[in-house]
Scaffold this motif. Structure first.
Motif, PDB file in Angstrom:
ATOM      1  N   GLU A   1       2.161   1.683  -3.459  1.00  0.00           N
ATOM      2  CA  GLU A   1       1.089   2.072  -4.370  1.00  0.00           C
ATOM      3  C   GLU A   1       0.712   3.536  -4.158  1.00  0.00           C
ATOM      4  N   ALA A   2       0.712   3.996  -2.871  1.00  0.00           N
ATOM      5  CA  ALA A   2       0.311   5.368  -2.569  1.00  0.00           C
ATOM      6  C   ALA A   2       1.364   6.383  -3.002  1.00  0.00           C
ATOM      7  N   THR A   3       2.637   6.026  -2.844  1.00  0.00           N
ATOM      8  CA  THR A   3       3.704   6.992  -3.127  1.00  0.00           C
ATOM      9  C   THR A   3       4.310   6.828  -4.517  1.00  0.00           C
TER      10      THR A   3
ATOM     11  N   LEU B   1       0.829  -1.206   0.000  1.00  0.00           N
ATOM     12  CA  LEU B   1       0.000   0.000   0.000  1.00  0.00           C
ATOM     13  C   LEU B   1       0.872   1.268   0.000  1.00  0.00           C
TER      14      LEU B   1
END
Length: 803
Positions: free
Chosen positions: A38-40, A35
């Motif tokens: 995926e977020a950064t 996660l």
């Protein structure tokens, strides 16, 4: 973030032999890493300090994968990883990768000074970075231009400033992980210590129980006859050997007296011996014949002592030994005719036998059993006088018998005595000494017959000890008091003072901290009282939490000083942070005509008056200590109780309750879970689902809380509210199964406040529900779990005002 600790061994914790996987669920951490990537948009992986991957890579770009497939690219990437993977406690390490200059960063995960893992991120193209160096590097390692262009298009782009912010966020996460791991390690160490202490206490209790069972078992399974009778011979207790050895039934034994079993010719001597025991109190024995149910008689070696009103008898079947004595005499007479047969019988006989020259005390012959019993060889024995290895306490009695034997007044004697062994120990033996009719030319001789009775004597001593002592504290018991007070009630012991003490708040202490701690408290009190008393003073455990002290030749002033010293020493001892308090009363007998019972009653009355004054404040102190202990055991419970108290007051105000009722709500909110002091911390903080047994333990806390609060007059009104705060409107709650208006209104209010705070707070087994989800649950269970009217007022008027 949830995490797990490896519970391998306490040794591993002490030596700090731990790794990253001992603390964390790798699968859960993989999800967080994915996660994060995926977020950064950055590539991410967690590795051991040496670079070994712990998690699977997240977000690795195709370009870097292609570069790593080349020999030169792989070397450059490993060197770059080594730089950002260095130990650093001050912040993240940023570095341009040797493989073309992409931005990478790493954060160290450190637990108790040990570097256990790295969280690495990167594969980011700096927006301000020229592309030419990267093109040149790709060409230098032989990467096809088409592959390079296609991979570069997918590389994450951001500014260096933005990447530095992501790296700082990564470092904060790594520090938080390090703290979680350290806290969990410390918690496990403490838990292991508690488990070890509990096992040690349990082991001691099991050993004590086993000792008691062994004594009772020996009493019942012994082949010797044990009995306790009164002066008339009526049985108070007897063991199974009476039935197995003499053939009588239980009904026979109930109808007959002790003397009914004796041979008629032995009755006169029996009554003479009983008279001597009554006058001297000493152990006196003789060898009567006991009638078997079939009409035959058996010789029993009879020993008896008197303690109080009872006579303790031990009878051993010596029929075989009596026959042995006859056989020994017969063997002596036929010795010249059958030397070999005699030697065989002599050596294999089950009792020790020795033939002794009466003039010089030298042993001519002794069998192996005799040598084993005394622990010395014939040569060693012949170099010593028999008095040298006889126990000093037994010398006087045997010397008197020996002198009579030598003087011809008696032809034999029997005595129980102790032989000193070379190992500094001693052995109890039954000794029979008899003259031997020998050839006058060979001089006078006598025979010694020994039977090891050590086990029997020790069993008798233990039985006698526990009949007069309290097993928990080792003090004398009430039975001994009844006998000892008669002995001390004499003019020479006046003034005779009596102290009566009662432990304040003992039942409350037991309810709060358990019976094991209660037993510890009683033992500490017994130890303090004993240490302050003189050698001639006698201390008794009178009942559960009461103690009595007899002080011969002691006036009231001396008695008062002793009480002050005991109080002072008790007050300095803390058990579970509670100091010991005892209410005392005392009085003195000065007049010989005054009844000791009157003095005892006066001391008890004074004690009870003092107890009324002293107990109430102590109970409040214990309750405060219980609350503090609960909050130390579970800080979460303290915060929960404060919130429940505030929410309960808000509901009370919305219901327009009186100021007095609002004050009760404030207090009961803080105290509603005080009963959880009796629940194991491992159950309170368990992360998974409770077993039925664990849930049943949790359900006990309202009743425990009721008993604790009900013990204090100031808190009795709160006790019933605490007892009922888990009752349900539909009658399916606990502990009493009340329904509707039967449940006190304050309990109904606390029930809603308790449930709402529990739902909106993180628990070990789940995360907090949202405010909306919690409100929906209150509405859903209004009319079944909760009072519908109070639930509606709570949702409409109270919840909007809550922070």
């Amino acid at each position: 973030m949830e995490y797990a600790v490896n519970h391998d061994t306490e040794c591993k914790l002490q030596k700090s032999e731990y790794s990253f996987s001992d603390y964390f669920d790798i699968e859960e951490l993989q999800k967080i890493q994915d996660l994060f990537s995926e977020a950064t948009g950055v590539a991410s992986i967690i590795t051991e300090p040496d670079g070994t991957p712990i998690t699977e890579p997240s977000g690795f770009c195709d370009l870097c994968n292609e570069i790593r497939r080349t020999e030169q690219g792989f070397i450059h990437c490993k060197n770059s990883d080594a730089i950002i993977g260095k130990t650093n406690e001050d912040g993240p390490i940023l570095h341009r990768c040797y493989s073309g200059g992409l931005l990478d960063a790493g954060a160290s995960i450190i637990v108790e000074g040990k570097h256990i893992a790295n969280w690495l991120i990167g594969q980011v193209f700096d927006e301000d970075q020229p592309i030419e160096p990267l093109e040149a590097y790709a060409a230098s390692i032989g990467l096809a231009d088409e592959v390079f262009r296609r991979g570069l298009a997918k590389v994450k782009r951001m500014s260096k400033v933005q990447f530095e912010s992501v790296s700082k966020f990564l470092f904060q996460n790594a520090q938080m992980i390090s703290r979680y791991a350290k806290n969990n390690l410390e918690l496990q160490r403490e838990l292991n210590k508690r488990i070890q202490h509990e096992h040690e206490i349990e082991k001691l209790n099991l050993e004590l129980e086993e000792k008691s069972r062994e004594i009772n078992k020996f009493f019942d399974i012994s082949s010797d006859l044990f009995s306790i009778t009164d002066i008339r011979g009526n049985f108070y207790r007897y063991n199974k050997a009476w039935k197995s050895l003499l053939g009588y039934t239980e009904e026979d034994l109930k109808e007959m007296r002790y003397q009914d079993y004796l041979h008629p010719d032995d009755l006169y001597e029996y009554y003479q011996v009983m008279k001597q025991i009554e006058e001297s109190g000493k152990n006196i024995g003789f060898t009567p014949r006991f009638r078997h149910k079939d009409g035959s008689y058996r010789y029993l070696e009879w020993s008896c002592i008197k303690e109080g009103r009872y006579y303790y008898s031990a009878d051993r079947d010596i029929t075989q030994r009596m026959e042995a004595e006859a056989a020994a005499k017969e063997t002596e007479q036929t010795l010249k005719e059958s030397e070999e047969r005699f030697r065989t019988i002599f050596e294999q006989y089950p009792i020790g036998i020795a033939l002794v020259d009466t003039e010089n005390h030298k042993i001519n012959q002794a069998n192996n059993k005799f040598i084993r019993i005394v622990g010395r060889g014939i040569d060693e024995i012949n170099e010593m006088n028999w008095m040298e290895f006889t126990h000093p306490d037994d010398l006087e009695a045997e010397v008197e018998l020996w002198d009579s034997f030598l003087g011809g007044a008696i032809s034999s004697y029997n005595i129980n005595k102790r032989y000193l062994r070379p190992d500094s120990g001693y052995v109890w033996a039954n000794l029979t000494v008899s003259k031997v009719e020998a050839d006058p030319t060979e001089g006078k001789k006598h025979i010694l017959m020994l039977e090891d009775i050590t086990r029997r004597k020790r069993a008798e001593e233990e039985i006698l000890y526990y009949s007069y002592h309290d097993q928990l504290t080792g003090l004398f018991n009430r039975r001994y008091f009844e006998e000892e007070i008669q002995k001390l009630d004499k003019r020479e012991n006046l003034p005779l003072s009596i102290i009566v003490g009662d432990v304040n708040g003992f039942k409350l202490f037991n309810d709060a901290f358990g019976h094991k701690q209660g037993d510890l408290l009683l033992k500490r009190i017994a130890s303090i009282i004993r240490s302050e008393c003189r050698p001639d003073d006698i201390v008794f455990r009178w009942s559960g939490d009461e103690f009595v002290i007899l002080l011969p030749s002691t006036d009231l002033d001396e008695t008062a000083l002793l009480v002050d010293r005991i109080r002072e020493n008790c007050s300095q001892v803390l058990i579970n942070d509670v100091s010991i308090h005892i209410s005392f009363g005392w009085d003195v007998k000065k007049d010989p005509n005054q009844s000791t019972q009157e003095v005892m009653t006066s001391a008890e009355n004074q004690m009870y008056m003092n107890k009324v004054v002293e107990s109430e404040g102590l109970r409040g102190s214990i309750i405060k200590t219980v609350i503090n202990t609960l909050h130390e055991k579970s800080p979460r419970e303290e915060k929960h109780s404060q919130r429940v108290s505030n929410i309960s007051q808000s509901i009370g105000k919305a219901l327009q309750l009186s100021e007095m009722e609002l004050n009760k709500l404030k207090a009961v909110g803080l105290l509603h879970d005080i009963g959880k002091i009796g629940v194991e911390g491992s159950i309170l903080d368990k992360a998974g689902a409770l077993t039925q047994k664990e849930y049943d333990e949790i359900k006990k806390h309202p009743e425990i809380g009721f008993r604790i609060l009900n013990s204090s007059e100031d808190m009795q009104e709160l006790a019933e509210v605490t007892l009922c705060h888990h009752e349900r409107w539909d009658g399916t709650g606990y502990p009493k199964g009340l329904r509707g208006e039967e449940i006190p209104i304050l309990s109904r209010i606390v029930s809603i406040a308790d449930s709402y705070d529990a739902m909106t707070s993180d628990r070990p087994y789940r995360r907090a529900l949202s405010k909306e989800e919690s409100i929906n649950q209150i509405k859903k269970h209004a009319g079944s779990q909760f009072d519908a009217r109070i639930a509606k007022i709570f949702v409409d008027a109270v919840v909007p005002e809550l922070q």
